[in-house]
Design an enzyme around this catalytic site. Structure first.
Site, PDB file in Angstrom:
ATOM      1  N   GLY A  10       0.787  -1.044   0.035  1.00 19.00           N
ATOM      2  CA  GLY A  10      -0.379   0.411  -0.239  1.00 19.00           C
ATOM      3  C   GLY A  10       0.709   1.086  -0.083  1.00 19.00           C
ATOM      4  CG  PHE A  11       0.018   6.161   0.830  1.00 20.52           C
ATOM      5  CD1 PHE A  11       1.253   6.682   0.838  1.00 20.52           C
ATOM      6  CD2 PHE A  11      -0.211   6.085   1.651  1.00 20.52           C
ATOM      7  CE1 PHE A  11       1.884   8.272   0.791  1.00 20.52           C
ATOM      8  CE2 PHE A  11       0.065   7.886   2.132  1.00 20.52           C
ATOM      9  CZ  PHE A  11       1.215   8.585   2.007  1.00 20.52           C
ATOM     10  CB  ILE A  12       1.958   4.576   5.185  1.00 24.80           C
ATOM     11  CG1 ILE A  12       1.121   4.652   4.865  1.00 24.80           C
ATOM     12  CG2 ILE A  12       3.153   3.508   6.399  1.00 24.80           C
ATOM     13  CD1 ILE A  12       0.065   5.189   6.200  1.00 24.80           C
ATOM     14  CE1 TYR A 154      -9.264   2.857   8.823  1.00 24.08           C
ATOM     15  CE2 TYR A 154      -9.789   5.070   9.007  1.00 24.08           C
ATOM     16  CZ  TYR A 154      -8.749   4.796   8.939  1.00 24.08           C
ATOM     17  OH  TYR A 154      -7.444   4.769   9.084  1.00 24.08           O
ATOM     18  CE  LYS A 158      -6.550   1.061  10.761  1.00 25.62           C
ATOM     19  NZ  LYS A 158      -5.664   0.770  10.671  1.00 25.62           N
TER      20      LYS A 158
HETATM   21  N1  LIG Z   1      -3.058   7.337   5.272  1.00 24.37           N
HETATM   22  C1  LIG Z   1      -3.439   7.620   5.957  1.00 24.37           C
HETATM   23  O1  LIG Z   1      -3.775   8.780   6.429  1.00 24.37           O
HETATM   24  C2  LIG Z   1      -3.876   7.093   7.407  1.00 24.37           C
HETATM   25  C3  LIG Z   1      -3.444   7.694   8.575  1.00 24.37           C
HETATM   26  C4  LIG Z   1      -4.101   6.497   9.956  1.00 24.37           C
HETATM   27  C5  LIG Z   1      -4.414   5.586   9.698  1.00 24.37           C
HETATM   28  N2  LIG Z   1      -3.860   5.275   8.150  1.00 24.37           N
HETATM   29  C6  LIG Z   1      -3.439   3.245   8.753  1.00 24.37           C
HETATM   30  O2  LIG Z   1      -2.748   2.894   7.930  1.00 24.37           O
HETATM   31  C7  LIG Z   1      -2.091   1.485   7.127  1.00 24.37           C
HETATM   32  C8  LIG Z   1      -1.824   1.694   5.400  1.00 24.37           C
HETATM   33  O3  LIG Z   1      -3.131   2.277   5.175  1.00 24.37           O
HETATM   34  P1  LIG Z   1      -2.005   3.619   3.928  1.00 24.37           P
HETATM   35  O4  LIG Z   1      -2.851   4.083   3.212  1.00 24.37           O
HETATM   36  O5  LIG Z   1      -1.157   2.885   3.344  1.00 24.37           O
HETATM   37  O6  LIG Z   1      -3.909   2.442   3.126  1.00 24.37           O
HETATM   38  P2  LIG Z   1      -3.443   1.711   1.816  1.00 24.37           P
HETATM   39  O7  LIG Z   1      -5.049   0.864   1.070  1.00 24.37           O
HETATM   40  O8  LIG Z   1      -2.930   2.088   1.072  1.00 24.37           O
HETATM   41  O9  LIG Z   1      -2.589   0.374   2.114  1.00 24.37           O
HETATM   42  C9  LIG Z   1      -3.278  -0.908   2.697  1.00 24.37           C
HETATM   43  C10 LIG Z   1      -2.686  -2.428   2.266  1.00 24.37           C
HETATM   44  O10 LIG Z   1      -3.615  -3.320   2.606  1.00 24.37           O
HETATM   45  C11 LIG Z   1      -3.640  -4.177   1.813  1.00 24.37           C
HETATM   46  N3  LIG Z   1      -4.698  -4.852   2.948  1.00 24.37           N
HETATM   47  C12 LIG Z   1      -6.120  -4.943   2.676  1.00 24.37           C
HETATM   48  N4  LIG Z   1      -7.148  -6.084   3.532  1.00 24.37           N
HETATM   49  C13 LIG Z   1      -5.500  -6.629   3.361  1.00 24.37           C
HETATM   50  C14 LIG Z   1      -6.245  -8.324   4.108  1.00 24.37           C
HETATM   51  N5  LIG Z   1      -7.066  -9.063   3.865  1.00 24.37           N
HETATM   52  N6  LIG Z   1      -4.917  -8.956   3.639  1.00 24.37           N
HETATM   53  C15 LIG Z   1      -3.658  -8.683   3.744  1.00 24.37           C
HETATM   54  N7  LIG Z   1      -3.865  -7.292   2.893  1.00 24.37           N
HETATM   55  C16 LIG Z   1      -5.148  -6.402   2.758  1.00 24.37           C
HETATM   56  C17 LIG Z   1      -3.881  -3.544   0.678  1.00 24.37           C
HETATM   57  O11 LIG Z   1      -4.425  -4.186  -0.301  1.00 24.37           O
HETATM   58  C18 LIG Z   1      -3.494  -2.186   0.835  1.00 24.37           C
HETATM   59  O12 LIG Z   1      -2.376  -2.386   0.116  1.00 24.37           O
HETATM   60  C19 LIG Z   1      -3.701   1.044   7.690  1.00 24.37           C
HETATM   61  O13 LIG Z   1      -4.109   0.390   8.449  1.00 24.37           O
HETATM   62  C20 LIG Z   1      -4.363   2.545   7.475  1.00 24.37           C
HETATM   63  O14 LIG Z   1      -6.046   2.275   7.788  1.00 24.37           O
HETATM   64  C21 LIG Z   1      -3.543   5.432   6.855  1.00 24.37           C
END
Ligand SMILES: NC(=O)c1ccc[n+]([C@@H]2O[C@H](COP(=O)([O-])OP(=O)(O)OC[C@H]3O[C@@H](n4cnc5c(N)ncnc54)[C@H](O)[C@@H]3O)[C@@H](O)[C@H]2O)c1
Length: 317
Positions: A10-12, A154, A158
């Site tokens: 994913g992104f992060i 959501y 969390k």
């Molecule tokens: N981006 C933000 O601003 C932000 C803010 C607060 C919290 N978060 C948390 O940080 C984490 C990463 O966020 P992100 O923005 O990179 O999101 P993202 O959607 O880019 O990354 C999440 C990854 O999880 C994978 N995934 C989802 N369900 C799955 C499953 N059942 N089995 C295996 N892989 C699975 C997806 O394929 C994806 O690549 C998440 O937990 C999100 O809730 C993000």
């Protein structure tokens, strides 16, 4: 260290995976690369960090977080887990709360249970500023405030994840850091998130949809700062901790729109829309605990972060 990074495509996750490998850690990425329409984008994210198709010490596992047998196979060989895999959109969670519960809560519990069984004791869990709900009043949100009024499924998932992490710490002795990320942006931000979407529209001379009167306040945090915070948590923290990772310097939505206009170098047109369900009026991190426990503070100011993001989005065409 050998680290299991869930959601690593994913992104992060892709940024963090790159940073872990560059500092010498071995990496196992678990991600289901779904939905299919997103698979190519996720693979591209990994390629940008040389995590796919290169000769770095990375094992990529395409599978579901909720697959207990898969986790039982992966966990015995890892020293620590960074758990990012989740369904991450606030608005989609209103449409399908059961699916969010299944991935974000049940999935987290499957992971905790598998860690216990494998004797893997260290976890960093990606939580979110959304757990604070529609917090009123002035000032930064502090980790010790009650976080029991979520306004989206959501956010509720969390918070539930944090609570299960605490139970796992209390009864199974896991060391868990719950990091509450505040709106993370930068290259490869999910295209549905405001900054990525606004930049894309601005680059194509299209109007930006502004929800509400532009007075919502957000604490936008650059991806590199988040990555540094996660690495510091992996290295420094023991026991159970909840820590905000946010810029600590929120701005109004209308100021963000102006800043994006400046970063793109074009006049911006906006389109007004009503407030969106599930959105909170403001986020603002109190980052005293991150400073104290992690020796962390954000280093990338918004204008610089936006410039980097615009440059990346331009390169993507
Ligand atoms: N981006 C933000 O601003 C932000 C803010 C607060 C919290 N978060 C948390 O940080 C984490 C990463 O966020 P992100 O923005 O990179 O999101 P993202 O959607 O880019 O990354 C999440 C990854 O999880 C994978 N995934 C989802 N369900 C799955 C499953 N059942 N089995 C295996 N892989 C699975 C997806 O394929 C994806 O690549 C998440 O937990 C999100 O809730 C993000």
């Amino acid at each position: 260290m050998r680290i299991l990074l869930t959601g690593g495509a994913g992104f992060i996750g892709s940024h963090l995976g790159g940073a872990l490998v560059r500092r010498g850690d071995q990496l196992v990425i678990l991600d289901h690369f779904l939905p299919l329409a997103e698979t190519a984008r996720k693979e591209h994210q990994l390629r940008e960090e040389d995590l796919l198709g290169g000769d770095l010490p990375v094992e990529i596992v395409r599978g579901d977080l909720r697959d207990a047998a898969l986790l039982a196979r992966l966990l015995p060989s890892v020293d620590a887990v960074v758990h990012l895999a989740a369904l991450a959109g606030v608005r989609d969670s209103l449409a399908d709360p059961l699916l969010y519960e299944s991935v974000n809560v049940h999935g987290t519990l499957v992971l905790l249970q598998a860690m216990r069984e494998a004797g893997c004791r260290k976890l960093v869990f990606a939580s979110s500023s959304s757990v604070y709900g529609a917090r009123e009043g002035e000032g930064g949100f502090h980790e010790d405030e009650p976080a029991d009024r979520p306004v989206s499924p959501y956010a509720a998932t969390k918070r539930a994840g944090e609570l299960f992490c605490h139970a796992a710490h209390a009864h199974w002795g896991l060391d868990v850091s719950c990091l509450r990320f505040f709106t993370v942006y930068g290259p490869r931000q999910r295209p549905t998130m405001a900054i990525a979407r606004f930049i894309d529209l601005a680059l194509h001379d299209r109007p930006l949809p502004v929800f509400g009167d532009g007075s919502s306040l957000r604490d936008y945090t650059y991806i590199d700062d988040i990555v540094r915070g996660v690495l510091a948590s992996l290295d420094r923290l023991r026991g159970f901790e909840v820590i905000n990772l946010g810029c600590g310097d929120p701005i109004l939505l209308r100021e963000l729109v102006e800043a994006i206009g400046a970063a793109v170098g074009r006049p911006i047109r906006i389109e007004r829309h009503p407030e969106q369900a599930g959105d909170v009026p403001r986020t603002h991190a109190d980052i005293g605990r991150a400073r104290r426990l992690l020796d962390w503070q954000p280093q990338v100011a918004l204008l610089r972060g936006l410039a980097e993001t615009v440059a990346w989005q331009r390169r993507q065409g």
